[in-house]
Scaffold this motif. Sequence first.
Motif, PDB file in Angstrom:
ATOM      1  N   THR A  43      -5.577  -4.238 -17.665  1.00  9.92           N
ATOM      2  CA  THR A  43      -6.303  -4.481 -16.425  1.00  9.92           C
ATOM      3  C   THR A  43      -5.441  -4.026 -15.262  1.00  9.92           C
ATOM      4  OG1 THR A  43      -7.545  -6.099 -15.110  1.00  9.92           O
ATOM      5  CG2 THR A  43      -5.464  -6.842 -16.054  1.00  9.92           C
ATOM      6  N   PHE A  44      -6.085  -3.765 -14.142  1.00 12.76           N
ATOM      7  CA  PHE A  44      -5.381  -3.370 -12.931  1.00 12.76           C
ATOM      8  C   PHE A  44      -5.505  -4.449 -11.867  1.00 12.76           C
ATOM      9  CE2 PHE A  44      -5.968   0.795 -14.847  1.00 12.76           C
ATOM     10  CZ  PHE A  44      -4.749   1.400 -14.579  1.00 12.76           C
ATOM     11  N   PHE A  45      -4.496  -4.524 -11.017  1.00 10.73           N
ATOM     12  CA  PHE A  45      -4.495  -5.400  -9.843  1.00 10.73           C
ATOM     13  C   PHE A  45      -3.658  -4.712  -8.773  1.00 10.73           C
ATOM     14  CE2 PHE A  45      -1.068  -6.575 -12.642  1.00 10.73           C
ATOM     15  CZ  PHE A  45       0.000  -6.932 -11.837  1.00 10.73           C
ATOM     16  N   ARG A  46      -3.536  -5.318  -7.603  1.00  8.47           N
ATOM     17  CA  ARG A  46      -2.842  -4.687  -6.475  1.00  8.47           C
ATOM     18  C   ARG A  46      -1.725  -5.572  -5.944  1.00  8.47           C
ATOM     19  NH1 ARG A  46      -4.725   0.592  -5.222  1.00  8.47           N
ATOM     20  NH2 ARG A  46      -6.709   0.781  -6.303  1.00  8.47           N
ATOM     21  N   ASP A  47      -0.673  -4.936  -5.448  1.00 10.97           N
ATOM     22  CA  ASP A  47       0.391  -5.684  -4.798  1.00 10.97           C
ATOM     23  C   ASP A  47       0.027  -5.865  -3.321  1.00 10.97           C
ATOM     24  OD1 ASP A  47       1.230  -3.414  -3.328  1.00 10.97           O
ATOM     25  OD2 ASP A  47       3.311  -3.596  -3.953  1.00 10.97           O
ATOM     26  N   PRO A  48       0.862  -6.541  -2.523  1.00 16.24           N
ATOM     27  CA  PRO A  48       0.511  -6.766  -1.119  1.00 16.24           C
ATOM     28  C   PRO A  48       0.277  -5.496  -0.300  1.00 16.24           C
ATOM     29  CG  PRO A  48       2.224  -8.283  -1.757  1.00 16.24           C
ATOM     30  CD  PRO A  48       2.056  -7.316  -2.902  1.00 16.24           C
TER      31      PRO A  48
ATOM     32  N   ASN B 106      -1.297  -2.903  -1.546  1.00 18.60           N
ATOM     33  CA  ASN B 106      -2.423  -2.252  -2.211  1.00 18.60           C
ATOM     34  C   ASN B 106      -1.972  -1.215  -3.248  1.00 18.60           C
ATOM     35  OD1 ASN B 106      -5.219  -2.346  -2.537  1.00 18.60           O
ATOM     36  ND2 ASN B 106      -5.514  -0.512  -1.292  1.00 18.60           N
ATOM     37  N   LEU B 107      -0.723  -1.301  -3.703  1.00 21.12           N
ATOM     38  CA  LEU B 107      -0.266  -0.388  -4.743  1.00 21.12           C
ATOM     39  C   LEU B 107      -0.877  -0.800  -6.076  1.00 21.12           C
ATOM     40  CD1 LEU B 107       3.523  -0.129  -3.839  1.00 21.12           C
ATOM     41  CD2 LEU B 107       1.732   1.538  -3.374  1.00 21.12           C
ATOM     42  N   PRO B 108      -1.366   0.164  -6.848  1.00 24.71           N
ATOM     43  CA  PRO B 108      -1.994  -0.178  -8.122  1.00 24.71           C
ATOM     44  C   PRO B 108      -0.964  -0.577  -9.178  1.00 24.71           C
ATOM     45  CG  PRO B 108      -2.022   2.200  -7.788  1.00 24.71           C
ATOM     46  CD  PRO B 108      -1.435   1.599  -6.552  1.00 24.71           C
ATOM     47  N   LEU B 109      -1.161  -1.772  -9.739  1.00 26.44           N
ATOM     48  CA  LEU B 109      -0.316  -2.287 -10.812  1.00 26.44           C
ATOM     49  C   LEU B 109      -1.208  -2.571 -12.016  1.00 26.44           C
ATOM     50  CD1 LEU B 109       1.785  -4.856  -8.734  1.00 26.44           C
ATOM     51  CD2 LEU B 109       2.380  -2.498  -9.303  1.00 26.44           C
TER      52      LEU B 109
END
Length: 134
Positions: free
Chosen positions: A114-119, A121-124
């Motif tokens: 799955t993907f999420f974002r850091d503060p 908005n970088l894709p992690l």
Amino acid sequence: MSVILGFHHIAIIASDYAKSKHFYVNILGAKILAETYRSARESYKLDLAFPDGSQIELFSFPNPPARPSTPESCGLRHLAFKVQNVENAVTYLTQFNVECEPIRVDELTQKRFTFFRDPDNLPLEFYEINKHLC
């Protein structure tokens, strides 16, 4: 024969150093190895480590330019973190109001992610290393 042994670290420049430090340390669980303020650059450098030895260098600089990450831009696409169980990782992040995309299965490896974002908005990504979908 390759002389490369693997990755040592990745470097991230944060727009809000305190917010990103909190995210990577208190939410993602990175261990602080060293934190240095470099007055000549008006910049912090925070060395972070994960249990497998991989590291992140988190930097602050005054007024860094924005870098587009979507639509998919040329260059580094995302950073993937290894997890034992992707559902547990998602459940953990939701406690901190971090939104995750729906869990998917990699069509080539059959691994779940799955993907999420850091503060900033970088894709992690969370990439499950031990489970297979049957």
